[in-house]
Design an enzyme around this catalytic site. Sequence first.
Site, PDB file in Angstrom:
ATOM      1  N   ASN A  61     -34.449   3.663  61.892  1.00 34.95           N
ATOM      2  CA  ASN A  61     -34.210   3.474  63.324  1.00 34.95           C
ATOM      3  C   ASN A  61     -34.147   4.845  64.006  1.00 34.95           C
ATOM      4  O   ASN A  61     -33.226   5.607  63.766  1.00 34.95           O
ATOM      5  CB  ASN A  61     -32.890   2.712  63.490  1.00 34.95           C
ATOM      6  CG  ASN A  61     -32.495   2.495  64.941  1.00 34.95           C
ATOM      7  OD1 ASN A  61     -33.157   2.985  65.855  1.00 34.95           O
ATOM      8  ND2 ASN A  61     -31.419   1.765  65.148  1.00 34.95           N
ATOM      9  N   CYS A 118     -31.184   2.701  71.899  1.00 30.98           N
ATOM     10  CA  CYS A 118     -32.455   2.251  71.301  1.00 30.98           C
ATOM     11  C   CYS A 118     -33.382   1.584  72.317  1.00 30.98           C
ATOM     12  O   CYS A 118     -34.558   1.375  72.026  1.00 30.98           O
ATOM     13  CB  CYS A 118     -32.184   1.313  70.142  1.00 30.98           C
ATOM     14  SG  CYS A 118     -31.125   2.067  68.910  1.00 30.98           S
ATOM     15  N   HIS A 169     -38.170  -3.150  68.569  1.00 32.27           N
ATOM     16  CA  HIS A 169     -37.353  -2.034  68.095  1.00 32.27           C
ATOM     17  C   HIS A 169     -37.182  -2.183  66.580  1.00 32.27           C
ATOM     18  O   HIS A 169     -36.987  -3.283  66.064  1.00 32.27           O
ATOM     19  CB  HIS A 169     -35.994  -2.067  68.793  1.00 32.27           C
ATOM     20  CG  HIS A 169     -35.074  -0.999  68.304  1.00 32.27           C
ATOM     21  ND1 HIS A 169     -35.435   0.323  68.322  1.00 32.27           N
ATOM     22  CD2 HIS A 169     -33.831  -1.053  67.757  1.00 32.27           C
ATOM     23  CE1 HIS A 169     -34.453   1.040  67.817  1.00 32.27           C
ATOM     24  NE2 HIS A 169     -33.468   0.231  67.458  1.00 32.27           N
TER      25      HIS A 169
END
Length: 328
Positions: A285, A113, A255
């Site tokens: 996500n 990520c 994020h």
Amino acid sequence: MEKVYITGIGKYIPKKVLTNHDIEKMVDTSDEWITTRTGIKERHVVADDQCTSDIAVLAAKEAMADAGLKPTDIDLIIVATITGDMQFPATSCVVQRKLHAKNAVAFDISAACAGFPYALSIASEYIKTGRFKHVLVIGAEALSRFTDWTDRGTCILFGDGAGAAVVSNVPGKTQSEVLSDYLGTDGTHVGLLNTPGGGSVHPATHATVDQRLHYIKMEGNAVFKIAVKSMTEAVNGILQKNELIIDDIASLIPHQANLRIIKAVGKAVKIAEERVFVNVDKYGNMSSATTIVALYDAVRSGVVRPGDLVVLVAFGGGFVWGATLIRW
Ligand code: ACO
């Protein structure tokens, strides 16, 4: 040293939407649980005939058009992904072929990520030293292909998508400039978040398939705490490195893994909630694609305006974390 400008941005989100109500039909969960624990309402998934390089190319084309560049102007393509088309070769090589970017060299990076801040950092160093003039930085993921749709602890979290930025040694339509970055790694917790099967530790066998080792595994609760701590460190670290205070930052673009993580980081770094960008509700996500898509949405919706100081911050499996300071 050359300056590093962002001259174009692009995104591509697959058309197919999977709502929390759709997931209610697949595992024992509820829209209410997912919404209150994560802030996610829906995510997008690639079509049956789409792969990671396909969505990367669509985001890249928009970014190049935004920068006013042709594929042959690109010197380097970096694709950040943990869901590449194949184990090898690099997805960036497939992207280079599909774009006809014949003058570009290409490689992938795997920083989960934190993929976009890491890739942007590499691109920036190449621009600063004068080695390359235009670098295409892409974050692209088809996480739905590696999601265990029987595991309610993970399948609610992820979505597919791609974002891209062109990074150049001359300004584009705006003066958007990458000013600084801050990166961190701690490899002691590899076991908390990974896809165990298919590598050299557990090469593919009938047993690895039966044990569902080719899907993403996560100990969510432990990851949650380390994510908050690491992203807080990254924001404070980049501010300190650049002799700034949080009030100097117009927007924090974190994020988008979980709204509770985003809020906890915002609180820890003492930034007003309205200056923290959120789009996790729409996409879930998207790992490497998340921060660039969030930056794109923040810019296109007018949340980020020319001249604003912006901090991107991300955290992912490894663990790896990073922040980027941009003057838009
Ligand atoms: N629906 C209903 N109940 C659920 C679900 C679900 N989808 N998932 C878990 N539960 C249950 C659990 O079984 C548990 O039940 P129990 O108390 O009876 O045992 C209970 O809910 C609480 O589970 P927790 O795991 O403690 O829930 P938590 O509040 O921690 O939320 C979550 C889980 C959303 C996964 C959270 O921990 C999280 O977001 N973690 C971090 C994710 C992240 O940041 N990842 C990093 C990047 S990913 C990458 O790099 C690829």
